[in-house]
Design a protein around this motif. Structure first.
Motif, PDB file in Angstrom:
ATOM      1  N   ARG A   1       0.843  -1.212   0.000  1.00  0.00           N
ATOM      2  CA  ARG A   1       0.000   0.000   0.000  1.00  0.00           C
ATOM      3  C   ARG A   1       0.869   1.250   0.000  1.00  0.00           C
ATOM      4  N   GLN A   2       1.960   1.204   0.781  1.00  0.00           N
ATOM      5  CA  GLN A   2       2.814   2.383   0.838  1.00  0.00           C
ATOM      6  C   GLN A   2       3.509   2.596  -0.509  1.00  0.00           C
ATOM      7  N   ARG A   3       3.807   1.479  -1.189  1.00  0.00           N
ATOM      8  CA  ARG A   3       4.403   1.628  -2.524  1.00  0.00           C
ATOM      9  C   ARG A   3       3.419   2.297  -3.480  1.00  0.00           C
ATOM     10  N   VAL A   4       2.149   1.907  -3.373  1.00  0.00           N
ATOM     11  CA  VAL A   4       1.137   2.527  -4.245  1.00  0.00           C
ATOM     12  C   VAL A   4       1.035   4.028  -3.924  1.00  0.00           C
ATOM     13  N   ALA A   5       1.091   4.334  -2.629  1.00  0.00           N
ATOM     14  CA  ALA A   5       1.041   5.754  -2.233  1.00  0.00           C
ATOM     15  C   ALA A   5       2.222   6.512  -2.840  1.00  0.00           C
ATOM     16  N   LEU A   6       3.381   5.869  -2.843  1.00  0.00           N
ATOM     17  CA  LEU A   6       4.547   6.495  -3.485  1.00  0.00           C
ATOM     18  C   LEU A   6       4.295   6.652  -4.982  1.00  0.00           C
ATOM     19  N   GLY A   7       3.656   5.635  -5.560  1.00  0.00           N
ATOM     20  CA  GLY A   7       3.340   5.666  -6.987  1.00  0.00           C
ATOM     21  C   GLY A   7       2.435   6.834  -7.334  1.00  0.00           C
ATOM     22  N   ARG A   8       1.462   7.105  -6.454  1.00  0.00           N
ATOM     23  CA  ARG A   8       0.556   8.236  -6.689  1.00  0.00           C
ATOM     24  C   ARG A   8       1.336   9.554  -6.724  1.00  0.00           C
ATOM     25  N   ALA A   9       2.413   9.594  -5.930  1.00  0.00           N
ATOM     26  CA  ALA A   9       3.243  10.808  -5.946  1.00  0.00           C
ATOM     27  C   ALA A   9       4.147  10.820  -7.182  1.00  0.00           C
ATOM     28  N   ILE A  10       4.692   9.659  -7.524  1.00  0.00           N
ATOM     29  CA  ILE A  10       5.642   9.594  -8.653  1.00  0.00           C
ATOM     30  C   ILE A  10       4.986  10.014  -9.967  1.00  0.00           C
ATOM     31  N   VAL A  11       3.736   9.587 -10.197  1.00  0.00           N
ATOM     32  CA  VAL A  11       3.094   9.879 -11.489  1.00  0.00           C
ATOM     33  C   VAL A  11       2.950  11.381 -11.735  1.00  0.00           C
ATOM     34  N   ARG A  12       3.063  12.152 -10.689  1.00  0.00           N
ATOM     35  CA  ARG A  12       2.937  13.605 -10.875  1.00  0.00           C
ATOM     36  C   ARG A  12       4.185  14.238 -11.468  1.00  0.00           C
ATOM     37  N   ASN A  13       5.273  13.466 -11.518  1.00  0.00           N
ATOM     38  CA  ASN A  13       6.546  13.997 -12.035  1.00  0.00           C
ATOM     39  C   ASN A  13       6.957  15.281 -11.325  1.00  0.00           C
ATOM     40  N   ALA A  14       6.756  15.306 -10.026  1.00  0.00           N
ATOM     41  CA  ALA A  14       7.072  16.529  -9.267  1.00  0.00           C
ATOM     42  C   ALA A  14       8.579  16.641  -9.058  1.00  0.00           C
ATOM     43  N   LYS A  15       9.016  17.858  -8.825  1.00  0.00           N
ATOM     44  CA  LYS A  15      10.447  18.097  -8.608  1.00  0.00           C
ATOM     45  C   LYS A  15      10.832  17.859  -7.149  1.00  0.00           C
ATOM     46  N   VAL A  16       9.849  18.067  -6.256  1.00  0.00           N
ATOM     47  CA  VAL A  16      10.129  17.915  -4.826  1.00  0.00           C
ATOM     48  C   VAL A  16       9.123  16.940  -4.219  1.00  0.00           C
ATOM     49  N   PHE A  17       9.632  15.955  -3.488  1.00  0.00           N
ATOM     50  CA  PHE A  17       8.771  15.009  -2.783  1.00  0.00           C
ATOM     51  C   PHE A  17       8.787  15.350  -1.295  1.00  0.00           C
ATOM     52  N   LEU A  18       7.604  15.445  -0.723  1.00  0.00           N
ATOM     53  CA  LEU A  18       7.497  15.686   0.712  1.00  0.00           C
ATOM     54  C   LEU A  18       6.906  14.438   1.353  1.00  0.00           C
ATOM     55  N   MET A  19       7.574  13.882   2.333  1.00  0.00           N
ATOM     56  CA  MET A  19       7.098  12.646   2.951  1.00  0.00           C
ATOM     57  C   MET A  19       6.937  12.857   4.456  1.00  0.00           C
ATOM     58  N   ASP A  20       5.709  12.671   4.938  1.00  0.00           N
ATOM     59  CA  ASP A  20       5.419  12.893   6.351  1.00  0.00           C
ATOM     60  C   ASP A  20       5.250  11.560   7.063  1.00  0.00           C
ATOM     61  N   GLU A  21       6.278  11.106   7.729  1.00  0.00           N
ATOM     62  CA  GLU A  21       6.285   9.838   8.461  1.00  0.00           C
ATOM     63  C   GLU A  21       5.677   8.705   7.629  1.00  0.00           C
ATOM     64  N   PRO A  22       6.139   8.480   6.410  1.00  0.00           N
ATOM     65  CA  PRO A  22       5.446   7.513   5.544  1.00  0.00           C
ATOM     66  C   PRO A  22       5.552   6.063   6.016  1.00  0.00           C
TER      67      PRO A  22
END
Lengths: 378, 300
Positions: free
Chosen positions: A140-161
């Motif tokens: 599930r956490q990998r999918v959550a990361l995937g939801r962030a990755i698909v955005r092609n964002a320059k900065v990733f913010l992770m709050d106690e993932p």
């Protein structure tokens, strides 16, 4: 350019409640920065200000060359990963990853390409048809990361993932996130209360307490050159031991005295104490558990730093053993020795402190007397 | 609703009528149709009624007449109140509804109560399994997809037709208390801030009469001591849990609590003193945030 500049940032709730005080830091492009500290230290609030989820009360936030204080979150080119996964329970993995892009009206082909690429990076291609309830916590956490990755964002913010995962999975996932950071080559700002996570993942760590940055440096520098007692005690597990005592000069040597012990300070460090006027004053000596030795050769070579202690508890972890010791000062001291040392509980033993590794703290300000501003990380 | 032309309607009704309508009947029908067409939608009616009921203390307005049975009114529901600081940063009510429907995949109702406030009504069974986990997930979804800092208060299950206005007031109070006392928490469950709400309802004079040492706490106790006390109380007076949360040695915690006892006379390791200190900390916080201290509506 996706570096960040937090320029003297404050977050205030009402007049007297300051959650973040004068946060000032440059974050390099592609850096993995960890914000760490105990409950209520302001680390999540700082992350939320960067995300645009909280207003900045004072100061400036720059992402790249843009001042973003008043820019809405959607226009900041960031992606956020939360502790609670944030998955749609009724959608499968593919739909979960695609949904945010669909809302933003991305073309179908591009969505498909991005989702499949993220799934490949995260090694979850075989899970794309599954719904969240059919996944393990790590998946599930990998999918959550995937939801962030698909955005092609320059900065990733992770709050106690990783907080919702069990200890074993956490170790596995933190390695995966580190690998992911290298693959994606993005800036990551990661919040945790777990100093082990911080030490193992961060290029640089910011230690916070009561809304203030205590020290921002590499894991090595924080461990070996802490700025104050808080950082020294927070970083490292088991934590650094602190022994309260006083400094005096005897026969030309500087001596640290506490209950049942006298330790001679090595000449170079003694000189620092003398020059800063600490002779005759109360101080706290800090020593890490691994710098307390039971090996006969070390004991023989260290006649001026010996202590006699009673072993209250001996925890044998196989390769190493934690000794909980009584008899120095009024606190229990922890030593880390070899698992093969054969030391038993209730035994009275002699140990030697590695005086070249000691730290010394001002009793009033708790700042490190030996702190080296020019320390170079190994 | 599409306006139906009077003549078209008469034509459609004609086969069912026993005779031609008289002129008076036609007029009456005409008037009814006009009223019907000008009438707001059922959702709009419910929203207007709710606003009137919650804004005016002791209001007792009858429920509006709805054109069709409205989803939540005959059911046990859970209500969630959303509040944002700056609605211009969000994606608007329509997208909120899309996200909520995608997340819950069930019948639900979203009412925009004001520019910065929305009410969600869900059938109670939606929340039976892992309710808190679902709400935490929803909060994260909204912050990442709806793109704004959101605070939420969540009700227990209630029968909508009987308690909706009361519940909205309670959720507003909970949200206010939560934002005041736990600004770094974003989801507040009704019932978790009762003590804070009780202290908030006291007058300043009554608060000052709380026996103890608010003044002393304000003047003398440093931020670290206040945080230590807060964490100790938040962790059910557990020494080990508190030490863990604060990342301090248990002995350091013992030292701090001993010092507090010595300075204040309160030993928070006893239940009576712990409750006393909890009330005083609430009163202290209210004093520090005087400008925020009055909740929007304390009428129950």
């Amino acid at each position: 350019m996706s570096g960040l500049r937090l320029n003297h940032i404050y977050k205030k709730y009402g007049e007297n409640n300051i959650a973040v005080k004068d946060f000032h830091l440059d974050i390099e492009e592609k850096e993995f920065l960890v914000l760490v500290g105990p409950s209520g230290c302001g680390k999540s609030t700082t992350l939320r200000m960067i995300a645009g989820l909280e207003d900045i009360s004072e100061g400036e936030l720059w992402i790249g060359d843009r001042l973003v204080n008043d820019i809405p979150p959607k226009d900041r080119d960031i992606a956020m990963v939360f502790q609670s996964y944030a998955l749609y329970p009724h959608m499968n993995v593919y739909e979960n990853m695609a949904f945010g892009l669909k809302l933003r009206k991305f073309p179908k082909a591009e969505i498909d390409e991005r989702v499949k690429e993220a799934a490949r990076i995260l090694d979850i291609e075989h899970l794309l048809d599954r719904k969240p309830k059919a996944l393990s916590g790590g998946q599930r956490q990998r999918v959550a990361l995937g939801r962030a990755i698909v955005r092609n964002a320059k900065v990733f913010l992770m709050d106690e993932p990783l907080s919702n995962l069990d200890a074993k999975l956490r170790v596995q996932m933190r390695a995966e996130i580190s690998k992911l950071h290298k693959k994606l080559e993005t800036t990551v700002i990661y919040v945790t209360h777990d100093q082990t996570e911080a030490m193992t993942m961060g290029d640089r760590i910011v230690v916070m307490k009561l809304g203030e940055v205590q020290q921002a440096d590499t894991p090595d520098a924080l461990y070996n050159n802490p700025i104050n007692m808080f950082v020294a005690g927070f970083i490292g597990s088991p934590a650094m031991n602190f022994i309260e005592g006083s400094l005096s000069e005897k026969a030309g040597e500087v001596v640290f005295s506490a209950q049942n012990m006298e330790l001679v300070i090595p000449a170079e460090r003694a000189q620092v104490l003398k020059s800063k006027g600490y002779i005759g004053k109360q101080v706290s000596l800090g020593i890490r558990p691994e710098d307390i030795h039971d090996e006969p050769a070390f004991i023989e070579a260290s006649p001026k730093s010996l202590v006699k202690v009673v072993v209250e508890v001996a925890e044998n972890l196989g390769s190493e053993m934690y000794l909980y010791l009584e008899g120095i000062g009024d606190q229990t001291i922890i030593a880390r020795v070899s698992g093969r040392s054969g030391i038993k509980e209730n035994e009275t033993i002699q140990l030697a402190l590695d005086m070249n590794k000691i730290h010394m703290f001002d009793k009033e300000t708790e700042s490190s007397i030996f702190f080296n501003e020019n320390y170079v990380s190994k | 609703m599409k306006k139906l032309a009077y003549e078209q309607l008469i034509q459609q009704l004609q086969p069912f009528l026993k005779s031609e309508l008289s002129a008076v009947e036609k007029q009456q029908l005409d008037r009814m149709l006009m009223q019907w067409n000008d009438h707001p939608s059922d959702t709009e009616s419910l929203k207007n009624w709710l606003q009137a009921m919650t804004r005016t203390p002791h209001a007792n307005l009858p429920l509006p007449i709805f054109k069709a049975p409205l989803f939540p009114l005959g059911e046990n529901v859970v209500a969630v109140l959303f509040s944002v600081q700056d609605s211009s940063r969000t994606e608007g009510t329509q997208q909120l509804e899309v996200l909520l429907r995608a997340y819950f995949a069930c019948e639900l109702l979203v009412l925009e109560l004001s520019q910065n406030e929305w009410l969600l009504l869900l059938p109670a069974p939606t929340m039976y399994s892992d309710g808190k986990g679902m709400i935490a997930g929803l909060h994260s979804i909204l912050e990442s997809e709806w793109l704004g800092g959101v605070r939420m208060s969540v009700s227990e299950t209630f029968f909508a037709a009987e308690r909706l206005p009361d519940m909205v007031n309670r959720l507003r109070q909970t949200l206010h208390a939560g934002a005041l006392f736990a600004p770094q928490v974003f989801v507040y469950f009704a019932g978790e801030y009762e003590l804070e709400l009780w202290v908030m309802q006291l007058s300043e004079e009554q608060r000052n009469r709380l026996p103890g040492f608010v003044e002393w706490l304000q003047m003398e106790a440093d931020a670290e001591m206040v945080l230590t006390l807060q964490q100790f109380l938040a962790h059910g007076c557990s020494m080990s849990e508190t030490a863990k949360a604060l990342h301090i040695h248990r002995n350091t915690l013992v030292y701090r609590l001993d010092k507090f006892k010595q300075d204040s006379g309160f030993d928070v390791r006893t239940f009576e003193h712990a409750m006393h200190v909890k009330l005083l900390l609430i009163a202290l916080k209210l004093r520090q945030h005087r400008q925020l201290a009055q909740p929007p509506n304390l009428q129950r």
